[in-house]
Write an enzyme that holds these catalytic residues in place. Structure first.
Site, PDB file in Angstrom:
ATOM      1  N   ASP A  72       0.849  -0.897   0.001  1.00  0.00           N
ATOM      2  CA  ASP A  72      -0.196   0.026   0.187  1.00  0.00           C
ATOM      3  C   ASP A  72       0.900   1.432  -0.512  1.00  0.00           C
ATOM      4  OD1 ASP A  72      -2.210   1.468   0.326  1.00  0.00           O
ATOM      5  OD2 ASP A  72      -2.972   0.307   1.738  1.00  0.00           O
TER       6      ASP A  72
ATOM      7  N   GLU B  82     -10.531   5.841   4.423  1.00  0.00           N
ATOM      8  CA  GLU B  82      -9.771   5.757   5.428  1.00  0.00           C
ATOM      9  C   GLU B  82     -10.091   6.040   6.740  1.00  0.00           C
ATOM     10  OE1 GLU B  82      -5.487   4.645   4.074  1.00  0.00           O
ATOM     11  OE2 GLU B  82      -5.834   5.594   2.074  1.00  0.00           O
TER      12      GLU B  82
END
Length: 571
Positions: A263, A462
């Site tokens: 990521d 997120e």
């Protein structure tokens, strides 16, 4: 592989941000990605990406770059693109073929800007709506997530031909219409304790395997090109450093032969104070491509040193590069490295907007309908439309729209707000008055026959979306009370990425309640159902809890006492 130097191999393993992708940098074989939105036309996108590709092809071996972008609900960073409902809404449709068509449309819109690789789909199984990424999950039910995973990947990459029989080998249809996909985030990110983003999934192997792993098995069988690792941990061990799961399970046991990507700066977070250790742990665990968007020179320098000193064997590097090149060859990137300007007409096409409108219609869930109040009349009515989300395109799209966290306003891209959709649906003789938060005096003097209150969450993405109370943000609660106390026929449309707390006294004020999730740019789909042009068919993809202290609570739990159960939806 035999012709490549160590520098060229590590270059293949390095992904950088577009802002750092100069011609000089591209000579080191880095691959750009882009998390930064801009108002480029499709032609400007293509010219920019083709210029970078030209620099890559001018290098010694002429290996083409693979440009990547987040495209989690359509090509969501491109201005004028079609923004589809977020995954939680698609889960409510229970329509895998619709999801496949959305994948195909997203691929076309990505190709319309020259993008060949998308970080999508998110195949997390969200078990706790307090998690800030819960709207990126199709459902709390792994079977439903598996079903949607299968068709979304087929839409993005194309259907695997019958004779393509080697399990785990990536498949991307060649030509101008498909993109390489990325299943994310491996594994257990939807099951962290307390729903904390990037947190710790505390669970036995049996639960991880039964709940969170099945969508990845499906993705591999469908030929997914890449798998992105999660920032989260499993029982205290960072996923980016978990060799047992990445190499042992994903690559060896499940026979995945695409590439594993970190990521965004994920490798940096393995051990904050020791970057050298983080690189060694991440690459040794099985990461093949590293997102090092800004400090990529440090990554290249560190990994080069570790290989030259024998800390990381060349066989590990060769495995990573072989996997990356396998995807590039499979998707025909060597034969057709440049983007086609003629594809630009696909961006935000009317066909795709009609598809998104269909998805909105199928995703809305009718939770309450006393009377029944819905559908509303188009003729002879006087309608009050209220609420922060009625006339805000950014709010109805949510996070991951033009910017990472999303934004407010109607000028972020092109689309139809819920308010404008209502106004265009009713008969010209019907009066529609809009007020964000109307006063009691306005409501009482207005003599409205009906009211539509559209409220919900403001955009987030997120960890910024982690929420321990899950209440409807103000002034939404106040607006519902003020309007529904004073208008005898009151519809509330809740725009959110997850179920929110509905106190009994509040629910009793509401005559009809619609969960609209995050519908995207095509607000007309909401009006289609409110006024009866289409029937409600959506069903809850996740449990609607009564109180936050019940969480996590999922279908099949022993003490299952929801406000609305999984699968609920009035017609």
């Amino acid at each position: 592989m035999e012709r490549m130097s160590l520098s060229e191999k590590i270059g293949q393993m390095t992904q950088i941000d577009r802002s750092r992708a100069t011609t000089d940098v591209m000579s080191n074989y880095c691959k750009p990605g882009d998390r930064t939105p801009h108002n480029f036309s499709s032609r400007k996108w293509i010219m920019t990406i083709n210029k970078l590709q030209e620099a890559a092809l001018a290098t010694r071996l002429g290996i083409p770059m693979l440009y990547a972008i987040d495209a989690v609900h359509g090509h969501n960073y491109a201005y004028r693109s079609t923004i589809f409902p977020h995954n939680v809404g698609l889960g409510a449709t229970r329509d895998p073929q619709l999801v496949k068509r959305i994948g195909a449309a997203t691929a076309l819109e990505a190709r319309a800007t020259g993008v060949r690789y998308v970080f999508s789909p998110t195949i997390a199984v969200c078990r706790d709506p307090r998690w800030g990424r819960c709207y990126e999950s199709y459902s709390e039910d792994p079977a439903l997530v598996k079903l949607m995973t299968e068709t979304m990947i087929a839409g993005l990459e194309g259907d695997i031909p019958p004779n393509y029989s080697i399990k785990g080998v990536p498949f991307v249809e060649t030509g101008q219409t498909k993109v390489a996909a990325c299943a994310k985030h491996f594994v257990g990110d939807g099951g962290t304790s307390g729903g904390v983003d990037r947190g710790n999934a505390e669970m036995p192997w049996k639960e991880l395997a039964a709940v969170h792993l099945p969508p990845y098995s499906t993705a591999i069988l469908k030929g997914v090109a890449s798998v992105m690792l999660s920032y989260s941990s499993w029982n205290g061990q960072k996923m980016h450093a978990n060799r047992r799961l990445v190499t042992g399970l994903l690559k060896t046991r499940l026979k995945f032969r695409g590439f594993v990507i970190s990521d965004f700066e994920g490798i940096d977070k393995i051990k904050d104070a020791n970057y050298s250790y983080s690189v060694e742990a991440g690459i040794s665990a099985g990461i093949d491509m590293v997102m090092a968007p800004y400090k990529f020179r440090r990554f290249i320098r560190t990994l080069t040193y570790q290989v030259e000193k024998g800390i990381i064997p060349m066989t590990r590097i060769d495995d990573a590069v072989a996997r990356i090149l396998r995807v590039k060859f499979t998707m025909g990137l060597f034969e057709n490295p440049y983007a086609d300007v003629e594809m630009g007409r696909q961006l935000g096409s009317q066909e795709h907007r009609e598809l998104a409108r269909e998805a909105v219609r199928k995703s809305l869930v009718l939770l309450k309908n006393d009377g029944p109040l819905l559908p509303l009349p188009k003729y002879g009515a006087k309608i009050l439309v209220a609420g922060t989300h009625a006339n805000n395109l950014g709010y109805q799209c949510g996070g991951w729209t033009m910017q990472w966290q999303g934004q407010s306003g109607n000028n972020i891209t092109q689309g139809t707000t819920i308010l404008s959709a209502i106004a265009s649906t009713v008969d010209p003789s019907t009066e529609v008055l809009y007020s964000v938060d109307p006063s009691a005096e306005l409501i009482e003097l207005g003599n409205f026959s009906h009211a539509i209150v559209v409220v919900g969450e403001v955009p987030y993405a997120e960890f910024d979306g982690d929420n321990g109370n899950l209440t409807i943000p103000e002034p939404g609660l106040t607006t519902i009370s003020n309007v529904c106390d004073r208008v005898i026929s009151c519809v509330v449309v809740l725009v959110s990425g997850r179920p929110l707390v509905l106190e009994p006294h509040l629910l009793s004020k509401i005559h009809s309640l619609v969960a609209a999730w995050l519908p995207g740019t095509e607000g007309q789909g909401v009006a289609d159902l409110l006024f009866g042009d289409w029937p409600f068919t959506g069903r809850l993809p996740r449990t609607w809890f009564k109180r936050v202290d019940q969480l996590p609570m999922n279908v099949g739990d022993r003490n299952y006492l929801p406000l609305f159960p999984f699968g609920f939806g009035l017609t």
